[in-house]
Scaffold this active site. Structure first.
Site, PDB file in Angstrom:
ATOM      1  N   GLN A  48       0.839  -1.204   0.000  1.00  0.00           N
ATOM      2  CA  GLN A  48       0.000   0.000   0.000  1.00  0.00           C
ATOM      3  C   GLN A  48       0.875   1.255   0.000  1.00  0.00           C
ATOM      4  OE1 GLN A  48      -1.975   0.582   3.744  1.00  0.00           O
ATOM      5  NE2 GLN A  48      -3.686   1.702   2.834  1.00  0.00           N
ATOM      6  N   GLY A  49       0.888   1.974  -1.101  1.00  0.00           N
ATOM      7  CA  GLY A  49       1.701   3.191  -1.200  1.00  0.00           C
ATOM      8  C   GLY A  49       0.856   4.427  -0.929  1.00  0.00           C
ATOM      9  N   TYR A  50       0.534   4.668   0.324  1.00  0.00           N
ATOM     10  CA  TYR A  50      -0.253   5.837   0.716  1.00  0.00           C
ATOM     11  C   TYR A  50       0.650   6.891   1.386  1.00  0.00           C
ATOM     12  CZ  TYR A  50      -5.140   4.239  -0.015  1.00  0.00           C
ATOM     13  OH  TYR A  50      -6.345   3.871  -0.544  1.00  0.00           O
ATOM     14  N   GLU A  71      -9.714  -1.256   4.948  1.00  0.00           N
ATOM     15  CA  GLU A  71      -8.535  -1.523   5.781  1.00  0.00           C
ATOM     16  C   GLU A  71      -8.920  -1.520   7.263  1.00  0.00           C
ATOM     17  OE1 GLU A  71      -5.269   1.273   5.429  1.00  0.00           O
ATOM     18  OE2 GLU A  71      -3.947  -0.025   6.603  1.00  0.00           O
TER      19      GLU A  71
HETATM   20  C1  LIG Z   1       2.354  -0.909  11.699  1.00  0.00           C
HETATM   21  C2  LIG Z   1       2.145   0.151  10.661  1.00  0.00           C
HETATM   22  C3  LIG Z   1       1.993  -0.206   9.334  1.00  0.00           C
HETATM   23  C4  LIG Z   1       1.817   0.784   8.344  1.00  0.00           C
HETATM   24  N1  LIG Z   1       1.726   0.372   7.035  1.00  0.00           N
HETATM   25  C5  LIG Z   1       1.566   1.298   6.070  1.00  0.00           C
HETATM   26  C6  LIG Z   1       1.485   0.911   4.692  1.00  0.00           C
HETATM   27  O1  LIG Z   1       1.593  -0.282   4.359  1.00  0.00           O
HETATM   28  N2  LIG Z   1       1.332   1.869   3.767  1.00  0.00           N
HETATM   29  C7  LIG Z   1       1.232   3.176   4.075  1.00  0.00           C
HETATM   30  O2  LIG Z   1       1.042   3.992   3.175  1.00  0.00           O
HETATM   31  N3  LIG Z   1       1.325   3.606   5.372  1.00  0.00           N
HETATM   32  C8  LIG Z   1       1.503   2.684   6.373  1.00  0.00           C
HETATM   33  N4  LIG Z   1       1.612   3.086   7.693  1.00  0.00           N
HETATM   34  C9  LIG Z   1       1.646   4.523   7.990  1.00  0.00           C
HETATM   35  C10 LIG Z   1       0.411   5.039   8.720  1.00  0.00           C
HETATM   36  O3  LIG Z   1      -0.713   5.074   7.876  1.00  0.00           O
HETATM   37  C11 LIG Z   1       0.764   6.426   9.264  1.00  0.00           C
HETATM   38  O4  LIG Z   1       1.814   6.244  10.212  1.00  0.00           O
HETATM   39  C12 LIG Z   1      -0.394   7.106   9.928  1.00  0.00           C
HETATM   40  O5  LIG Z   1      -1.375   7.441   8.985  1.00  0.00           O
HETATM   41  C13 LIG Z   1       0.040   8.379  10.719  1.00  0.00           C
HETATM   42  O6  LIG Z   1       0.801   9.210   9.912  1.00  0.00           O
HETATM   43  P1  LIG Z   1       2.218   9.760  10.445  1.00  0.00           P
HETATM   44  O7  LIG Z   1       3.018   8.606  10.904  1.00  0.00           O
HETATM   45  O8  LIG Z   1       2.774  10.630   9.385  1.00  0.00           O
HETATM   46  O9  LIG Z   1       1.869  10.631  11.738  1.00  0.00           O
HETATM   47  P2  LIG Z   1       1.387  12.152  11.776  1.00  0.00           P
HETATM   48  O10 LIG Z   1       0.318  12.335  10.766  1.00  0.00           O
HETATM   49  O11 LIG Z   1       2.573  13.042  11.695  1.00  0.00           O
HETATM   50  O12 LIG Z   1       0.748  12.238  13.210  1.00  0.00           O
HETATM   51  C14 LIG Z   1       1.506  12.513  14.384  1.00  0.00           C
HETATM   52  C15 LIG Z   1       0.540  12.656  15.548  1.00  0.00           C
HETATM   53  O13 LIG Z   1      -0.302  13.795  15.342  1.00  0.00           O
HETATM   54  C16 LIG Z   1      -1.668  13.433  15.445  1.00  0.00           C
HETATM   55  N5  LIG Z   1      -2.480  14.182  14.496  1.00  0.00           N
HETATM   56  C17 LIG Z   1      -2.180  14.458  13.210  1.00  0.00           C
HETATM   57  N6  LIG Z   1      -3.180  15.131  12.623  1.00  0.00           N
HETATM   58  C18 LIG Z   1      -4.143  15.284  13.555  1.00  0.00           C
HETATM   59  C19 LIG Z   1      -5.427  15.908  13.561  1.00  0.00           C
HETATM   60  N7  LIG Z   1      -5.926  16.513  12.466  1.00  0.00           N
HETATM   61  N8  LIG Z   1      -6.159  15.873  14.704  1.00  0.00           N
HETATM   62  C20 LIG Z   1      -5.663  15.253  15.821  1.00  0.00           C
HETATM   63  N9  LIG Z   1      -4.451  14.670  15.877  1.00  0.00           N
HETATM   64  C21 LIG Z   1      -3.701  14.665  14.763  1.00  0.00           C
HETATM   65  C22 LIG Z   1      -1.702  11.959  15.097  1.00  0.00           C
HETATM   66  O14 LIG Z   1      -2.853  11.314  15.627  1.00  0.00           O
HETATM   67  C23 LIG Z   1      -0.407  11.451  15.717  1.00  0.00           C
HETATM   68  O15 LIG Z   1      -0.587  11.193  17.076  1.00  0.00           O
HETATM   69  C24 LIG Z   1       1.797   2.138   8.696  1.00  0.00           C
HETATM   70  C25 LIG Z   1       1.960   2.509  10.043  1.00  0.00           C
HETATM   71  C26 LIG Z   1       2.141   1.538  11.016  1.00  0.00           C
HETATM   72  C27 LIG Z   1       2.342   1.952  12.435  1.00  0.00           C
END
Ligand SMILES: Cc1cc2nc3c(=O)[nH]c(=O)nc-3n(C[C@H](O)[C@H](O)[C@H](O)COP(=O)(O)OP(=O)(O)OC[C@H]3O[C@@H](n4cnc5c(N)ncnc54)[C@H](O)[C@@H]3O)c2cc1C
Length: 409
Positions: A140-142, A257
């Site tokens: 998944q490239g999101y 998902e």
């Molecule tokens: C085990 C695992 C597997 C994953 N696999 C994939 C994958 O296969 N493909 C893929 O594309 N991604 C994958 N991810 C990534 C995952 O989707 C992201 O880590 C997640 O969406 C959070 O984005 P970020 O890490 O950039 O955190 P950030 O968006 O930087 O968030 C940091 C903190 O700020 C908070 N925050 C941010 N915005 C808001 C808001 N508007 N209101 C309140 N709080 C907020 C968040 O809740 C979090 O606590 C995976 C992550 C994990 C942990």
């Protein structure tokens, strides 16, 4: 697709039970079936490394021939054409018999359902059967370095080069990208609009210009990668749905998902993190008082957690039935995803707390396998409230899309 009554369903259950018993490879029976977790993901590398005689390959292929790797998908795309009730019987009988899953797959959980909804006929015929047969493993490239929770900020470019698209950019946290054959990917096709400038494309990971760099975690494992696309040429037919219409598909896929992450907490699921009965583990470490756990405070918290687990399971079963009876999952999956993540974290914390000092062991002779797994499971649950959208983001979805609350000023 016939929707069976209770009598037909009972007969179907007998048929399924007999077929599973007759076709489950003897080599996979017992404890061995719980080992080798990589074996169930399919893909080109898997087929190449294992060969046709491998029992898991045999099991996957037998189930795929029946259409039972994707029981509700239409038969013309390799599915079983079963009704939701029949599909549930297959799931229940696999769990009841203690059989290993024939195939775990992002293709089945996430991509397939949106291809069925949004792809053209050629794309469905090309990709869906390969998913059901476990031939192609998808990632998944999101997420990107600057686009996680605010996913629509993604910047990976997709340019129209006449007879093909060209992809340039970087993804991050791409689970198992280094093992995947293809990637379903969100790309930017219009830089002037945020949500309406995103498209959904399918990328062959063996193309020139695709590079994956596994990210090593403190545990020593590397379940994620950074994924780089540099001048990657993909065919025009790789675009799913409308140009700049990818955001709708992206959100729909996230609902699938979240539903699938939550399903792990339902009947037959692993309940996240540490395994084993919390009460029994606590009694064995802390002792009993008149048959009950001696520590009164912990007993109360474990009882609450177990009651919440039952409520969660019932709610998962109810919402899954509602989803099957209607148009698939809805924004309400965010409620379950949030509740399941918080439940799993609490349960794992109680587990390591009950083990006392033994619940601190990462490695070494002083700790049993169960203790080491409990600590690792506890740490893994921290990811439950991040993957598939963080708990905060899911609460935002619930506020806006389920409760209809206005955006904060
Ligand atoms: C085990 C695992 C597997 C994953 N696999 C994939 C994958 O296969 N493909 C893929 O594309 N991604 C994958 N991810 C990534 C995952 O989707 C992201 O880590 C997640 O969406 C959070 O984005 P970020 O890490 O950039 O955190 P950030 O968006 O930087 O968030 C940091 C903190 O700020 C908070 N925050 C941010 N915005 C808001 C808001 N508007 N209101 C309140 N709080 C907020 C968040 O809740 C979090 O606590 C995976 C992550 C994990 C942990």
């Amino acid at each position: 697709m016939a929707d069976f009554g209770a009598t037909e369903l009972d007969a179907f259950r007998t048929e399924v039970r007999e077929w599973l018993a007759a076709n489950y490879p003897a080599e996979l029976k017992g404890a061995d079936a719980k080992t080798d977790p990589e074996a169930v993901w399919g893909g080109r590398a898997f087929a190449g490394a294992r060969g046709d005689a491998d029992p898991q390959t045999q099991w996957m292929r037998r189930c795929a021939e029946k259409g039972w790797t994707a029981p509700t998908w239409p038969t013309q795309y390799g599915g079983g054409g079963l009704s939701p009730a029949q599909a549930r019987v297959v799931e229940q009988e696999i769990a009841r018999g203690g059989y290993r899953s024939p195939l775990l797959s992002f293709g089945i959980w996430m991509l397939g359902p949106v291809l069925l909804e949004y792809a053209n006929e050629e794309q469905k015929k090309e990709h869906l059967p390969k998913i059901t047969r476990g031939e192609i493993r998808w990632c998944q490239g999101y997420s990107e370095p600057g686009a996680g929770s605010d996913l629509a900020s993604l910047a990976t470019r997709c340019e129209d080069k006449g007879d093909h698209w060209q992809i340039d950019g970087q993804k991050v946290w791409t689970s198992y990208a280094d093992k995947a054959d293809w990637c379903f990917c969100l790309v930017r096709t219009d830089t002037t609009k945020k949500h309406e400038g995103i498209s959904f494309v399918l990328i062959d990971m063996s193309l020139p210009g695709v590079e994956t760099r596994p990210i090593k975690l403190i545990s020593g494992e590397s379940p994620f990668c950074e994924t780089f696309f540099t001048g990657v040429k993909i065919p025009k037919g790789a675009l799913v749905g409308q140009l700049n219409g990818g955001w709708e598909i992206a959100k729909r896929l996230l609902q699938y998902e979240r539903q699938n992450i939550s399903a792990g907490f339902g009947e037959g699921g692993t309940a996240g993190g540490a395994s084993g009965d919390l009460g029994e583990v606590a009694r064995s470490y802390l002792g009993v008082d008149e048959g009950r756990l001696a520590d009164l405070d912990l007993r109360k918290r474990i009882t609450e957690n177990k009651m919440n687990f039952q409520a969660l399971r019932q709610t998962i079963a109810r919402t899954a039935a509602e989803s099957r009876a209607s148009n698939g999952p809805s924004a309400a999956t965010s409620i379950i995803k949030y509740a399941a993540a918080e439940f799993a974290k609490e349960r794992s914390e109680l587990m390591v707390e009950a083990m006392g000092n033994q619940g601190l062991g990462w490695a070494g002779d002083g700790f049993s396998d169960g203790e080491r797994l409990a600590v690792r499971g506890w740490l893994r649950t921290k990811a439950n409230s991040i993957e598939g959208g963080t708990s905060e983001v899911n609460l935002n979805v619930v506020a806006k899309r389920v409760l209809g609350l206005p955006d904060p000023k």
